[in-house]
Design a protein around this motif. Structure first.
Motif: not given
Length: 127
Positions: A31-33, A49-52, A71-72, A78-81
């Motif tokens: 549910t989080y950006t 950077a940010a991702i929806s 990305s996520r 998990t998110i990635y950079l």
């Protein structure tokens, strides 16, 4: 409460690539950006950077477009950079953060748009 744990940092040479990860155990992750920031010694924390929440939209700092990609994977919480062609000036402590501002990219670079922060992972790029 959302706990964020970054990993993947290290010492690399200029031109190398590195992928950072940020894990966020819990059912509310999707549910989080999510965002990435970095802070070099003696400098202010800056937006990377940010991702929806669904990964459909993202925002990247203009100076990093083309080299860094966020990305996520909500199935893995998990998110990635992905960082390519690293430069010595990319040396910094990299933080991930979680916020609930949707896809309003006008605020994505603001620290106060994020409710939770990780402890950071160090990236050092040697010349």
């Amino acid at each position: 409460q959302v706990q964020l744990v970054e990993s993947g940092g290290g010492l690399v040479q200029a031109g190398d690539s590195l992928r950072l990860s940020c894990a966020a155990p819990g059912r509310t992750f999707s549910t989080y950006t999510m965002g990435w920031f970095r802070q070099a010694p003696g400098k202010e924390r800056e937006f990377v950077a940010a991702i929806s929440w669904d990964g459909a939209n993202s925002d990247h700092a203009d100076s990093l477009k083309g080299r860094f990609t966020i990305s996520r994977d909500n199935a893995k919480n998990t998110i990635y950079l992905q960082m390519n062609s690293l430069k010595p000036e990319d040396t910094a402590l990299y933080y991930c953060a979680a916020g609930r501002y949707g896809s309003n990219w006008s605020v994505s670079a603001r620290l106060n748009a994020y409710d939770y922060w990780g402890q950071g992972t160090q990236v050092t790029v040697s010349s």
